[in-house]
Scaffold this active site. Structure first.
Site, PDB file in Angstrom:
ATOM      1  CB  THR A  27      64.346  48.652  72.971  1.00 36.93           C
ATOM      2  OG1 THR A  27      63.279  48.901  73.908  1.00 36.93           O
ATOM      3  CG2 THR A  27      64.165  47.265  72.373  1.00 36.93           C
ATOM      4  CB  VAL A  82      58.109  49.405  82.381  1.00 33.87           C
ATOM      5  CG1 VAL A  82      58.058  50.898  82.102  1.00 33.87           C
ATOM      6  CG2 VAL A  82      56.831  48.726  81.932  1.00 33.87           C
ATOM      7  CE  LYS A  83      66.853  50.650  79.107  1.00 33.17           C
ATOM      8  NZ  LYS A  83      67.416  50.591  77.756  1.00 33.17           N
ATOM      9  CB  ILE A  84      61.336  54.207  84.604  1.00 32.42           C
ATOM     10  CG1 ILE A  84      60.001  53.561  84.188  1.00 32.42           C
ATOM     11  CG2 ILE A  84      61.096  55.617  85.157  1.00 32.42           C
ATOM     12  CD1 ILE A  84      58.964  53.466  85.312  1.00 32.42           C
TER      13      ILE A  84
END
Ligand code: E4P
Length: 216
Positions: A27, A82-84
């Site tokens: 997402t 976790v998207k960073i």
């Protein structure tokens, strides 16, 4: 190559999971903003539907805030990644989070240098955005190939998620470039099933069978 769905829409995810071809979900804030539910409701619902990694992106820009958001997201479910975004404060956070056993997908990768830095920081996944590169006249698929070669030549642990996929032909192209994963909009996943010769073939098989008056 694994296939992820690139959406925050629960109905699309439910449908694709029913087809048995989805290994995970990605997402991003723009995708989540399109949905009427809050992301607090969406993320656990996706994790309940999908038996695989689910990427959820932080909004924060500074190290401490990124860590705070990342730890909250990671607590939602064991499958949350976790998207960073790739940036100095982000990669500093990737290193800390990787040390805590939290998997990070470093996103918005547009060059091999950015991928190298992300992998050095400990990214479990790197996401080159191939469609956005194609949009400005670069070769997105070649970037995927370069990053896969870097991983193989230097025995790195990260996996490549080919992202920003725009059309069905991108999918075999990134698979042949060695991508570990491709994340697809629902529309592209549906297009992958279709071929006019398949439709014609089904039509003629059924009509020949009926004409001959056969039964199973
Ligand atoms: C994936 O991680 C990204 O969120 C996504 O693929 C971006 O795609 P877009 O360029 O179509 O917005």
């Amino acid at each position: 190559m694994k296939l992820y769905l690139d959406t925050a829409n629960i109905e699309e995810i439910r449908e694709a999971v029913r087809w048995g071809v989805i290994d995970g979900v990605t997402t991003n804030p723009s995708l989540a903003a399109k949905e009427s539910e809050s992301f607090n409701e969406i993320l656990p619902a996706i994790c309940d539907l999908v038996d695989g990694p689910v990427s959820a992106e932080v909004i924060a820009m500074d190290y401490e805030e990124i860590l705070k958001e990342a730890r909250i997201l990671a607590k939602v479910h064991d499958n949350v990644v976790v998207k960073i975004p790739v940036m100095p404060e982000g990669l500093r956070a990737v290193k800390t989070l990787a040390g805590e056993g939290i998997k990070v997908n470093v996103t918005l990768i547009f060059s091999a240098n950015q991928a190298l830095l992300a992998m050095k920081a400990g990214a479990a996944y790197v996401s080159p955005f191939i469609g956005r590169l194609d949009d400005i006249g670069h070769r997105g698929v070649e970037l995927v190939r370069d990053i896969v070669n870097l991983i193989e030549w230097h025995s790195l642990k990260s996996e490549v998620i080919a992202a920003s996929i725009r059309h069905p032909e991108h999918v075999p192209a990134v698979a042949l470039a060695g991508s570990h994963i491709a994340t697809l909009p629902f529309k592209v996943l549906k297009q992958m099933f279709r071929h006019p010769l398949t439709d014609l073939g089904i039509e003629s098989f059924i009509s020949d069978w009926k004409k001959a008056g056969k039964e199973l």
